[in-house]
Design an enzyme around this catalytic site. Structure first.
Site, short mmCIF file in Angstrom:
data_model
loop_
_atom_site.label_atom_id
_atom_site.label_comp_id
_atom_site.label_asym_id
_atom_site.label_seq_id
_atom_site.Cartn_x
_atom_site.Cartn_y
_atom_site.Cartn_z
N ASP A 78 0.81 -1.22 0.00
CA ASP A 78 0.00 0.00 0.00
C ASP A 78 0.85 1.27 0.00
OD1 ASP A 78 -2.07 -1.81 0.17
OD2 ASP A 78 -3.21 -0.60 1.59
N CYS A 119 1.05 -8.16 5.39
CA CYS A 119 0.67 -6.77 5.13
C CYS A 119 -0.80 -6.61 4.76
CB CYS A 119 1.60 -6.16 4.10
SG CYS A 119 3.27 -5.91 4.77
N ASP A 120 -1.15 -5.37 4.48
CA ASP A 120 -2.50 -4.84 4.59
C ASP A 120 -3.64 -5.72 4.10
OD1 ASP A 120 -0.90 -2.82 5.42
OD2 ASP A 120 -1.86 -1.26 4.27
N LYS A 121 -3.71 -6.03 2.82
CA LYS A 121 -4.86 -6.77 2.29
C LYS A 121 -4.63 -8.27 2.27
CE LYS A 121 -6.35 -2.72 1.82
NZ LYS A 121 -5.13 -2.15 2.39
N CYS A 192 5.00 -2.49 8.57
CA CYS A 192 5.38 -1.17 9.08
C CYS A 192 5.04 -1.02 10.56
CB CYS A 192 4.74 -0.08 8.24
SG CYS A 192 5.31 -0.10 6.53
N GLU A 442 -6.74 4.64 -0.41
CA GLU A 442 -6.40 5.28 0.85
C GLU A 442 -5.95 6.72 0.63
OE1 GLU A 442 -3.49 2.85 2.75
OE2 GLU A 442 -4.97 1.40 3.47
N SER A 468 -5.21 5.25 5.40
CA SER A 468 -4.16 4.35 5.85
C SER A 468 -4.19 4.29 7.37
CB SER A 468 -2.80 4.87 5.38
OG SER A 468 -1.76 4.24 6.09
#
Length: 557
Positions: A78, A119-121, A192, A442, A468
């Site tokens: 992202d 990570c995100d998704k 992160c 985002e 985000s």
């Protein structure tokens, strides 16, 4: 065993022959077949180390007397996809990940699965697939990144770099200082380091019961990650023997507890979107009103970056997710402690020996940051189906001002950089929802630009897109219905007065119902931004943010 479908009986001789070509022996056909769902991708720092991670998982599965088969999913970083068309692919990638995992696992009749996201998704995509497939499953994420330190000794992370761009643009820091932040913001592999979306979802995976204690907070570079891998293989074997499946674990009560942790930690607003999608996959009737009820009864105990200078390594040092849950369990009615988890034990048993080791990082119930949760659901004539704010990342609890309207993120970012936004304004970024974006991108670049210019407490930003987990300030996202569906946000005009009241959970525009009805009759739906390819198909099938932005099956009747 489920895998007997492809390995037992004389008629499966061709299947066994193919499996022997992969290195299997006759004795392997009496063992459980385990899918190792990895997400090794070199361009994503949170996934760069997962190739070696996957090898360790396979060794642990073999040591537990089972047969591993590894495959990979896709993924989008992202941060790298931020601020251009790549961000439109981020949320839609969640659906591709879920579909691809379902495809591989169901086509080959695995008995169990270990998922390696980070990570995100990728994490919610795999979780959606696990609930859809519903075979015994354990998650072991790649772990968080450590925070960085500049040459001056300042603690920094990815959000510091994004905000550094705005600070440089407004003359607050030099190019050399920006370069110093850039060079140290992301010092290692891992997700992160703040309470951004990736870490939020990996923490929620732990409390839901799909991952083992420690999954959310142990750093990627910490040797204890390897111990988690060994435990995951051993626990998976127990789950298979006891036939404990994801839908046995992810109940309404488990989702309540996930949101309770989310509120206690002030997690990413994206957790609302993803967890609602999980509820859909689990066949549960779970809505934003229930999330709001959780928010009202759970105190905010931790402030993690971007809401403070603490990071996931500090949470781990202070006792981890288990310590937060143990503290929360002291308040009656907050957690459901007797539900089963992937350890084969209850949540109560999982956290029995946990304790807070640093009460500056994890506050006690007697000394919360606030009596209610760090995320709140807002409603009103501007968001009839709801909107989300990370209330723990702003000290401002009420804001009212004239709106400055932009019909895309690119338009907004250009306007902010050109000085079109001033103190007291409410920035509206619309037509960036699931359908309108498409992909609900985002808004980290605009929020970071505003914060970097020193306007974080003086300008509000509202959008039907997402934020985000690194965003902070007066940022309200997921406004539903979205602009592309004719929601009120599409009817706003320059200068309309908008009111955000976090304490009262209200999001309103000071325009009469009669005027809004008049504007609605005159409103014309814009042409879709993308009409071809995956995004074109996605825009036609995606549902609203308040239902998790999942895909709907077309009605051909």
């Amino acid at each position: 065993m489920r895998s007997d479908m492809i390995k037992k009986g004389f008629d499966k001789a061709p299947h066994r022959s193919l499996l022997k070509a992969t290195g299997l022996k006759d004795e392997d056909f009496d063992k459980p077949f385990i899918a190792i769902c990895n997400s090794f991708i070199e361009i994503i720092p949170g996934h760069k180390h997962l190739n070696e991670f996957g090898k360790l998982v396979k060794e642990a599965v073999r040591a537990a007397g089972m047969v591993p088969f590894e495959f990979n999913t896709i993924g989008v970083d992202d941060g790298i996809a931020m601020g251009h068309i790549g961000m439109r692919y981020s949320l839609p990638s969640r659906e591709i990940i879920a579909d691809s995992v379902e495809t591989v696992v169901n086509a080959h009749w695995f008995d169990g699965m270990i998922c390696i996201p980070n990570c995100d998704k990728i994490t919610p995509g795999m979780m959606m697939a696990a609930l859809r497939i519903n075979i015994p499953t354990v998650f072991v994420s790649g772990g968080p990144m450590a925070a960085g330190k500049t040459s001056k000794g300042d603690v920094v992370d990815l959000s510091s770099v994004f905000e550094g761009v705005g600070a440089y643009q407004s003359g607050k820091i030099s190019e050399e200082e920006l370069k110093d932040i850039e060079d140290h913001g992301c010092p290692s592999c891992g997700s992160c380091s703040g309470m951004f979306t990736a870490n939020s979802m990996n923490c929620l995976c732990e409390v839901l019961g799909l991952a083992l204690p420690g999954n959310g907070s142990i750093l990627a570079i910490d040797p204890r990650r390897e111990e988690l891998i060994k435990q995951a293989a051993e626990k998976l074997k127990i789950l298979i023997e006891r036939d404990i499946k994801p839908r046995d674990i992810v109940t309404e009560e488990a989702i309540d507890d996930a949101f309770a942790l989310d509120m206690a930690m002030g997690g990413s607003t994206n957790t609302v979107l993803h967890t609602l999608a999980l509820a859909q996959e689990a066949g549960l009737d779970y809505d934003m009103n229930r999330i709001d009820a959780v928010s009202r009864r759970v105190p905010h105990l931790c402030k993690v970056s971007p809401a403070s200078n603490w990071h996931m390594e500090d949470i781990d040092r202070a006792g981890g997710i288990s310590a937060i849950l143990k503290e929360m369990s002291r308040k009656e009615g907050v957690l459901h402690l007797d539900r089963i988890t992937a350890t084969g034990q209850t949540l109560r048993e999982n956290i029995a020996h946990a304790e807070i080791k640093d009460k500056e990082v994890i506050h006690s119930l007697e000394n919360p940051h606030s009596e209610e949760g760090g995320l709140r659901i807002l409603k009103g004539n501007l968001a009839k189906d709801g909107a989300v704010i990370k209330s723990g990342a702003t000290e401002v609890k009420r804001f009212e001002g004239p709106c400055v309207i932009f019909n895309s993120q690119d338009e907004a970012l250009a306007g902010i950089m050109l000085g079109k936004v001033k103190k007291g304004d409410v920035v509206i970024i619309r037509y960036e929802g699931p359908r309108g974006g498409p992909g609900m991108p985002e808004m980290l670049a605009p929020t970071s630009a505003i914060a970097g210019m020193g306007l974080g407490a003086d300008v509000a930003l509202l959008t039907d897109g997402r934020f985000s987990g690194a965003s902070r300030g007066i940022s309200v996202g997921h406004i539903s219905p979205e602009a592309a569906a004719g929601g009120t946000i599409a009817l706003l005009e320059q200068g309309d007065i908008v009111c955000i009241d976090v304490e009262e959970r209200l999001l309103e525009v000071r325009v009469s119902d009669e005027e809004l009805d008049k504007r609605k009759k005159e409103w014309k739906r814009p042409e879709p931004k993308v009409k071809t390819g995956w995004l074109g198909r996605y825009a036609q099938m995606v549902t609203s943010a308040n239902t998790g932005a999942v895909l709907k099956i077309p009605n051909f009747d």
